[in-house]
Motif scaffolding. Structure first.
Motif, PDB file in Angstrom:
ATOM      1  N   VAL A 189      24.380 -42.468  -5.427  1.00  0.00           N
ATOM      2  CA  VAL A 189      23.841 -41.850  -6.637  1.00  0.00           C
ATOM      3  C   VAL A 189      24.748 -40.727  -7.146  1.00  0.00           C
ATOM      4  O   VAL A 189      24.451 -40.109  -8.180  1.00  0.00           O
ATOM      5  CB  VAL A 189      22.428 -41.276  -6.382  1.00  0.00           C
ATOM      6  N   ILE A 190      25.833 -40.443  -6.443  1.00  0.00           N
ATOM      7  CA  ILE A 190      26.694 -39.329  -6.842  1.00  0.00           C
ATOM      8  C   ILE A 190      27.560 -39.679  -8.040  1.00  0.00           C
ATOM      9  O   ILE A 190      27.731 -38.884  -8.969  1.00  0.00           O
ATOM     10  CB  ILE A 190      27.591 -38.901  -5.656  1.00  0.00           C
ATOM     11  N   GLY A 191      28.103 -40.867  -8.039  1.00  0.00           N
ATOM     12  CA  GLY A 191      29.013 -41.274  -9.113  1.00  0.00           C
ATOM     13  C   GLY A 191      30.326 -41.736  -8.523  1.00  0.00           C
ATOM     14  O   GLY A 191      30.389 -42.213  -7.381  1.00  0.00           O
ATOM     15  N   GLY A 192      31.416 -41.546  -9.294  1.00  0.00           N
ATOM     16  CA  GLY A 192      32.715 -42.005  -8.861  1.00  0.00           C
ATOM     17  C   GLY A 192      33.401 -41.016  -7.932  1.00  0.00           C
ATOM     18  O   GLY A 192      32.843 -39.987  -7.524  1.00  0.00           O
ATOM     19  N   GLU A 196      32.329 -37.255  -6.413  1.00  0.00           N
ATOM     20  CA  GLU A 196      32.203 -37.058  -4.967  1.00  0.00           C
ATOM     21  C   GLU A 196      33.069 -35.883  -4.509  1.00  0.00           C
ATOM     22  O   GLU A 196      32.630 -35.043  -3.700  1.00  0.00           O
ATOM     23  CB  GLU A 196      32.605 -38.336  -4.226  1.00  0.00           C
ATOM     24  N   ALA A 197      34.300 -35.818  -5.017  1.00  0.00           N
ATOM     25  CA  ALA A 197      35.190 -34.726  -4.627  1.00  0.00           C
ATOM     26  C   ALA A 197      34.637 -33.376  -5.095  1.00  0.00           C
ATOM     27  O   ALA A 197      34.699 -32.372  -4.373  1.00  0.00           O
ATOM     28  CB  ALA A 197      36.594 -34.960  -5.201  1.00  0.00           C
ATOM     29  N   ALA A 198      34.063 -33.368  -6.318  1.00  0.00           N
ATOM     30  CA  ALA A 198      33.508 -32.113  -6.832  1.00  0.00           C
ATOM     31  C   ALA A 198      32.311 -31.671  -5.995  1.00  0.00           C
ATOM     32  O   ALA A 198      32.153 -30.478  -5.682  1.00  0.00           O
ATOM     33  CB  ALA A 198      33.100 -32.287  -8.293  1.00  0.00           C
ATOM     34  N   LEU A 199      31.446 -32.639  -5.626  1.00  0.00           N
ATOM     35  CA  LEU A 199      30.285 -32.282  -4.816  1.00  0.00           C
ATOM     36  C   LEU A 199      30.735 -31.759  -3.450  1.00  0.00           C
ATOM     37  O   LEU A 199      30.202 -30.758  -2.954  1.00  0.00           O
ATOM     38  CB  LEU A 199      29.370 -33.507  -4.651  1.00  0.00           C
TER      39      LEU A 199
END
Length: 549
Positions: A189-192, A196-199
């Motif tokens: 559900v995070i995205g691309g 993911e890197a930003a989270l």
């Protein structure tokens, strides 16, 4: 590298000594002793497996992650929350019996065994949600977490900044950072990759603010809705758990970290955790000024100058008694009667310096002496950490301080007066006394001679011619010579008495001054000295503990 049992022994011994030093300082040592007992209990269980707990909030997917790691359903997930009612342990089958006592101590009853050789030394727990609507779920988590050896935090990508998680769990457990890892579940559900890197970057910044840095972080999908999407970094997590964590090292480091954290908490409560840890509560300048004020007030209470005056009066009386003529002896007797009359030896007219010094309680109080001591202890209490303020202020009770100081001054007066209680004597005084008697007799003879001549003249009696010496009548020589010689002898006696009185006063008051100053300084500095000694000992014990753990 794993710690040896010898290292852990030194660590546990160090914490025990810290607890003892904390108790001597007046601190409650229940917490470090509880940590010590828990550490010894944990080390006493047989086996080599360590306990890793999966912890997280509602909907994070702890049960799904356990099932994904096991490759089978160990803890059933479900659509309703909360799902996990009680901790579930996934343990190696060949160590299940051996782990039962340990799991019972941790608080786990439900056990599922496995034969996966990759996790032969791992006991994995699925815990209830820490933020469950069921209050006993959080109570279970709070009971279990302090007893496990490591924690894997399972985070929801939408709630990883949860305040309860960071404030109630991650920050208090920051000292166990080396035994914590983090898994963000529901990666799908995070995205691309950019999201993911930003989270991951944001989560690491948040963890760093909690005091946790450099720990493993895995983004997984334990139960992806699209089976073709994969589990993300689940294989990496499985490999990390099976290869990187060594059971003995995890247990030993966890025990050492608990001991070090318990010591750090004691240091914080004792005010010994900062750069000024070794600094005394009260500076030397303030202590010296308070001592000087207290000693001056005590000296005034005893009235050392009054003691000096009593020494001089007593010496004069003794000199007159031994070296004066009949009239001087009469004056000496009157002085003794007046000095030891109705007002007693504590009177300012006393001629008994020892009794005058010992009677200081009847003339004054120690309120002025207690005030600087009380101010010093109050300053120490302000500088002390909150946990020690009650202990410091207990030393500052005016009634206790005054009684201690009064007893100390009594002891000082008694010792000083015993050493110098005898008034001085001089071999010159009896000789002067003999000469004074002769001079007084000569003067009296002259007076009687003239009285005889006067009476004979009134009676018109015939009397022989009055003898002379160098044209001076002998009666006049006797009278005048007796008076002059007596006056000179009196001056000589007075000078000798003053000199002897000064010497006696110097000895008595010098010893009294020194004894009073010593006793007052000792009495007022002992409480703080004992406190500072206990703080210094605790500081040393804390340093030893840090070195050992």
């Amino acid at each position: 590298m794993a710690r040896t049992s010898r290292d852990l022994g030194r660590c546990l011994e160090g914490l025990e000594r810290v607890a003892e030093a904390a108790e001597r300082l007046g601190l409650d040592a229940a917490a470090p002793r509880a940590t010590l007992a828990a550490a010894r209990t944990r080390l006493g269980f047989p086996g080599t497996a360590f306990v890793l707990a999966l912890a997280g909030g509602t909907g994070a997917g702890k049960s799904s992650l356990l099932n994904a790691l096991a490759g089978e359903e160990v803890s059933p997930p479900g659509p309703t929350r909360p799902v996990t009612e009680e901790p579930v342990a996934w343990v190696p089958a060949d160590a299940a019996a051996e782990l039962r006592p340990l799991l019972g101590w941790v608080g786990v009853e439900k056990v599922v065994s496995h034969d996966d050789a990759r996790f032969a030394e791992l006991c994995l727990l699925d815990l209830p949600d820490y933020d469950s609507v069921e209050r006993h779920h959080r109570a279970t988590v709070d009971q279990v977490l302090p007893k496990v050896d490591a924690v894997c935090w399972v985070l929801d990508p939408e709630k990883y900044n949860d305040r309860v998680l960071h404030e109630d769990y991650l920050r208090p457990l920051a000292h166990h950072a080396d035994r914590q890892l983090f898994v963000v579940n529901r990666r799908d559900v995070i995205g691309g990759p950019e999201q993911e890197a930003a989270l991951a970057a944001d989560l690491r910044r948040t963890l760093a603010a909690d005091g946790i840095s450099g720990r493993p972080l895995f983004l997984v999908s334990a139960d992806p809705p699209d089976r073709g999407a994969g589990h993300g970094e689940l294989d990496g997590l499985r490999a990390w758990l099976s290869e990187r964590l060594q059971a003995k090292a995890v247990v030993a480091e966890r025990v050492a970290a608990d001991c070090a954290a318990a010591g750090a908490e004691v240091a914080r409560r004792a005010g010994l955790d900062g750069p000024d840890a070794g600094r005394p509560l009260v500076g030397e300048d303030a202590s010296r000024a308070a001592r000087e004020r207290a000693v001056a007030a005590a000296r005034s209470a005893v009235d050392v100058e009054g003691v000096r005056r009593a020494c001089r009066r007593r010496t004069v009386a003794e000199a007159r008694a031994a070296g004066a003529g009949p009239l001087g002896r009469l004056l000496a007797w009157l002085a003794r009667v007046r000095g030891a009359g109705e007002r007693g030896p504590a009177s300012a007219r006393s001629i008994d310096p020892v009794a005058y010094a010992r009677g200081w309680r009847g003339r004054s109080t120690l309120s002025r002496t207690v005030n600087p001591v009380h101010d010093l202890l109050r300053r120490a209490a302000v500088a002390a950490p909150p946990a020690l303020r009650t202990e410091v202020m207990a030393l500052a009770r005016p009634d206790r301080l005054e009684e201690r100081l009064a007893g100390a001054i009594d002891d000082a007066v008694a010792r000083a007066s015993v050493e110098n209680d005898r008034p001085p004597r001089s071999p010159l005084w009896p000789l002067i006394g003999v000469l004074q008697t002769l001079a007084t007799g000569a003067a009296a003879a002259g007076v009687l001679w003239y009285l005889t001549l006067l009476l004979a003249g009134w009676a018109r009696a015939d009397l022989p011619e009055t003898p002379t010496w160098r044209d001076v009548p002998v009666p006049l020589l006797l009278l005048g010579g007796g008076v002059v010689v007596g006056w000179l002898l009196a001056r000589l006696l007075a000078a000798s008495a003053r000199r002897a009185g000064r010497r006696w006063a110097d000895r008595l008051t010098g010893g009294l001054d020194h004894a009073v100053a010593r006793e007052v300084e000792t009495t007022m500095t002992e409480p703080l000295a004992d406190l500072e000694s206990a703080r210094s000992e605790l500081l040393v014990r804390l340093s030893d503990l840090r070195a050992a753990c």
